[in-house]
Design an enzyme around this catalytic site. Structure first.
Site, mmCIF file in Angstrom:
data_model
loop_
_atom_site.group_PDB
_atom_site.id
_atom_site.type_symbol
_atom_site.label_atom_id
_atom_site.label_comp_id
_atom_site.label_asym_id
_atom_site.label_seq_id
_atom_site.Cartn_x
_atom_site.Cartn_y
_atom_site.Cartn_z
ATOM 1 N N TYR A 1 0.845 -1.197 0.000
ATOM 2 C CA TYR A 1 0.000 0.000 0.000
ATOM 3 C C TYR A 1 0.881 1.248 0.000
ATOM 4 O O TYR A 1 0.667 2.178 -0.794
ATOM 5 C CB TYR A 1 -0.915 -0.008 1.221
ATOM 6 N N LYS B 1 1.286 4.343 -2.853
ATOM 7 C CA LYS B 1 1.079 5.743 -2.517
ATOM 8 C C LYS B 1 2.345 6.573 -2.755
ATOM 9 O O LYS B 1 2.277 7.732 -3.170
ATOM 10 C CB LYS B 1 0.609 5.882 -1.069
#
Length: 219
Positions: free
Chosen positions: A151, A155
């Protein structure tokens, strides 16, 4: 009072996206609210202000669907002044337990969605000689977080893309910025906490308190 400006916001059905759509409507924008939810599940945002709110069902990781949706927005409104890329998913799992399918899903939605929406919106803003793109990053894209490696990587990629686009689009008077929230009390965060609680055996409230302690304000 309507501003005559149009904002296209992805991930607008809930959480940060829904709150962002509400804010733009309150400030007189026509909002194209984009999410994968069917129209019957969309939030009733139209009464939030003087602007206009319309829901568009679209998978941001599907190029044909994104192009069609952007074309429809332009056909109906004639312009796009602001693009806010919020749609995203999270994965709470050690990297060595992560499948290739999970990798593809996170990359396609978090990074791919930002890429596709930007790709098909930029030409419109170039023709207008102006616009603004805001990409939602995350503190996970700046600092490490246990069981959030993938994740955080997606990002961080969004943030890197934003930095490059800011230079690339400046000659066209298009501003590009990113925002990196910490933990925000949304349905996605609560699901995140539930997964961590199930995996570690810690009570849900204990995991929530741990997340709160990681924030500068302790909440």
């Amino acid at each position: 009072m309507s501003t005559g400006k149009v904002a296209l916001i992805t991930g607008a059905a809930r959480g940060i996206g829904a709150a962002t759509a509400q804010l733009f409507v309150q400030n007189g924008y026509s909002v194209a609210a984009v999410d994968v939810l069917d129209p019957e599940s969309r939030p009733q945002t139209a009464a939030f202000g003087t602007g206009e709110y319309r829901f568009f069902s679209c998978d941001v990781a599907n190029e044909a669907a994104v192009k069609s949706m952007v074309d429809t927005v332009v056909a109906e409104y004639g312009r796009i002044d602001v693009l806010v890329n919020i749609a995203g998913v999270v994965l709470v799992k050690p990297l060595d337990e992560t499948s290739w399918q999970e990798f593809e899903r996170l990359v396609h939605i978090n990074l791919g969605g930002t890429f596709l929406l930007s790709k098909y919106t930029i030409p419109i803003m170039k023709q207008q000689r102006g616009g603004s793109i805001v990409n939602l990053g995350s503190v996970s894209g700046h600092v490490g977080q246990t069981d959030h490696a993938l994740y955080g990587a997606t990002k961080a990629s969004v943030i890197a893309l934003c930095r490059a686009l800011a230079w690339e689009l400046a000659p066209y008077h298009i501003r590009v910025n990113s925002i990196s929230p910490g933990s925000v009390d949304t349905s996605m965060l609560r699901s995140d906490i539930t997964i961590e609680s199930d995996r570690t055996g810690l009570p849900w409230d204990a995991v929530k308190m741990k997340r709160e302690a990681e924030q500068a304000f302790g909440r």
